[in-house]
Design an enzyme around this catalytic site. Structure first.
Site, mmCIF file in Angstrom:
data_model
loop_
_atom_site.group_PDB
_atom_site.id
_atom_site.type_symbol
_atom_site.label_atom_id
_atom_site.label_comp_id
_atom_site.label_asym_id
_atom_site.label_seq_id
_atom_site.Cartn_x
_atom_site.Cartn_y
_atom_site.Cartn_z
ATOM 1 N N GLY A 299 0.805 -1.244 -0.141
ATOM 2 C CA GLY A 299 -0.125 -0.177 -0.041
ATOM 3 C C GLY A 299 1.107 1.224 0.018
ATOM 4 O O GLY A 299 2.113 0.849 0.224
ATOM 5 N N GLN B 292 2.834 9.968 1.642
ATOM 6 C CA GLN B 292 4.114 9.403 1.441
ATOM 7 C C GLN B 292 5.117 9.467 0.140
ATOM 8 O O GLN B 292 6.321 9.415 -0.115
ATOM 9 C CB GLN B 292 4.140 7.557 1.355
ATOM 10 C CG GLN B 292 3.621 7.120 2.607
ATOM 11 C CD GLN B 292 3.655 5.506 2.622
ATOM 12 O OE1 GLN B 292 2.650 5.034 2.220
ATOM 13 N NE2 GLN B 292 4.769 5.047 3.141
ATOM 14 N N CYS C 117 7.257 -0.504 6.715
ATOM 15 C CA CYS C 117 6.634 0.794 5.783
ATOM 16 C C CYS C 117 7.688 1.171 4.967
ATOM 17 O O CYS C 117 8.704 1.159 5.369
ATOM 18 C CB CYS C 117 6.001 1.715 6.869
ATOM 19 S SG CYS C 117 5.424 3.243 6.279
ATOM 20 N N LEU C 118 7.137 1.568 3.638
ATOM 21 C CA LEU C 118 8.050 2.223 2.928
ATOM 22 C C LEU C 118 8.740 3.410 3.271
ATOM 23 O O LEU C 118 9.889 3.566 2.695
ATOM 24 C CB LEU C 118 7.380 2.273 1.407
ATOM 25 C CG LEU C 118 6.910 0.917 0.721
ATOM 26 C CD1 LEU C 118 6.092 1.245 -0.289
ATOM 27 C CD2 LEU C 118 7.920 0.060 0.381
ATOM 28 N N HIS D 275 -3.564 0.564 8.405
ATOM 29 C CA HIS D 275 -2.037 1.033 8.339
ATOM 30 C C HIS D 275 -2.212 2.257 7.232
ATOM 31 O O HIS D 275 -1.592 3.354 7.313
ATOM 32 C CB HIS D 275 -1.153 0.001 7.563
ATOM 33 C CG HIS D 275 0.327 0.531 7.503
ATOM 34 N ND1 HIS D 275 1.280 0.006 8.254
ATOM 35 C CD2 HIS D 275 0.852 1.393 6.599
ATOM 36 C CE1 HIS D 275 2.709 0.572 7.849
ATOM 37 N NE2 HIS D 275 2.180 1.467 6.891
ATOM 38 N N GLU D 276 -3.041 2.028 6.171
ATOM 39 C CA GLU D 276 -2.825 3.305 5.053
ATOM 40 C C GLU D 276 -3.664 4.299 5.594
ATOM 41 O O GLU D 276 -3.379 5.640 5.401
ATOM 42 C CB GLU D 276 -3.349 2.643 3.881
ATOM 43 C CG GLU D 276 -2.453 1.569 2.964
ATOM 44 C CD GLU D 276 -1.091 1.812 3.287
ATOM 45 O OE1 GLU D 276 -0.946 3.049 2.856
ATOM 46 O OE2 GLU D 276 -0.363 0.992 3.280
ATOM 47 N N HIS E 103 -1.581 6.579 7.839
ATOM 48 C CA HIS E 103 -0.779 7.449 7.156
ATOM 49 C C HIS E 103 -1.687 8.865 7.031
ATOM 50 O O HIS E 103 -0.998 9.792 6.912
ATOM 51 C CB HIS E 103 -0.257 6.810 5.730
ATOM 52 C CG HIS E 103 0.810 6.124 5.941
ATOM 53 N ND1 HIS E 103 2.038 6.617 6.376
ATOM 54 C CD2 HIS E 103 1.049 4.605 5.464
ATOM 55 C CE1 HIS E 103 2.950 5.709 6.366
ATOM 56 N NE2 HIS E 103 2.473 4.442 5.900
HETATM 57 ZN ZN ZN Z 1 3.477 2.717 5.484
#
Ligand code: ZN
Length: 191
Positions: A49, A54, A102-103, A144-145, A148
């Protein structure tokens, strides 16, 4: 369509509450290109995701997709889903400990409690409204998304800091036990 740079923890945009998108904005070429770029960037980084902040854009838009992902072989598949202006709320109180990464937090994982069932109201990229229930690991990915978009990182939700691990040490010491536990969970609750 292009792959954009993913900002990392410490960048203030990750701590902002992203703002809602109007349906007119959503229909614009600029926002449609942003969504294409989110998809490209998520796939390029092999993430499950990616939220707009991000890649430095504080709008309430995120994308989710899980195919046969070597990073997450235990995750049930999720077809490409575009989330616009989501409202997420837990159904019931059951939670599950999920080892997350997480990216935007390179090379770190940690254990987070996520609700097993959530109601998600969102728009898709065409402006259609959806009201759906998500379950299991898929519910975790949605939480999680959506976090963000509120300026929250999984780091904030790790209640036991001793669960922090790099990818290398996760593979060496923690992966087998996590995959065994989470596979049993996925078998039990589905997705
Ligand atoms: Zn993340």
């Amino acid at each position: 369509m292009s792959v954009r740079e993913i900002v990392t923890v410490g960048h203030p945009v990750l701590r902002e509450r992203a703002r809602d998108v109007t349906l007119d904005e959503l229909a614009s070429a600029e926002v449609q290109t942003l969504i294409d770029d989110l998809v490209d960037t998520m796939r390029h980084a092999r993430g499950a995701g990616l939220a707009a902040n991000q890649i430095g854009v504080p709008l309430r838009i995120a994308v989710i997709e899980v195919n046969d992902n070597p990073r997450y072989p235990y995750k049930p598949r999720i077809p490409l889903t575009v989330i616009v202006n989501p409202v997420i709320e837990p159904i019931g109180e059951e939670t599950v400990a999920i080892n997350e990464g997480c990216l935007s937090v390179p090379n770190l994982r940690g254990e987070v409690q996520r609700f097993v069932d959530v109601r998600v109201r969102r728009f898709d990229r065409d402006g259609n409204a959806h009201d759906e229930v998500r379950r299991g690991l898929t519910a975790g990915t949605f939480q999680h998304e959506c976090d963000h978009l509120d300026g929250v990182l999984f780091l904030d939700r790790v209640t036991d800091p001793t669960t922090f691990t790099t990818w290398e040490q996760f593979e060496r010491f923690h992966r087998a036990a996590f995959v065994e536990r989470i596979t049993a969970f996925v078998d039990r609750v589905g997705s």
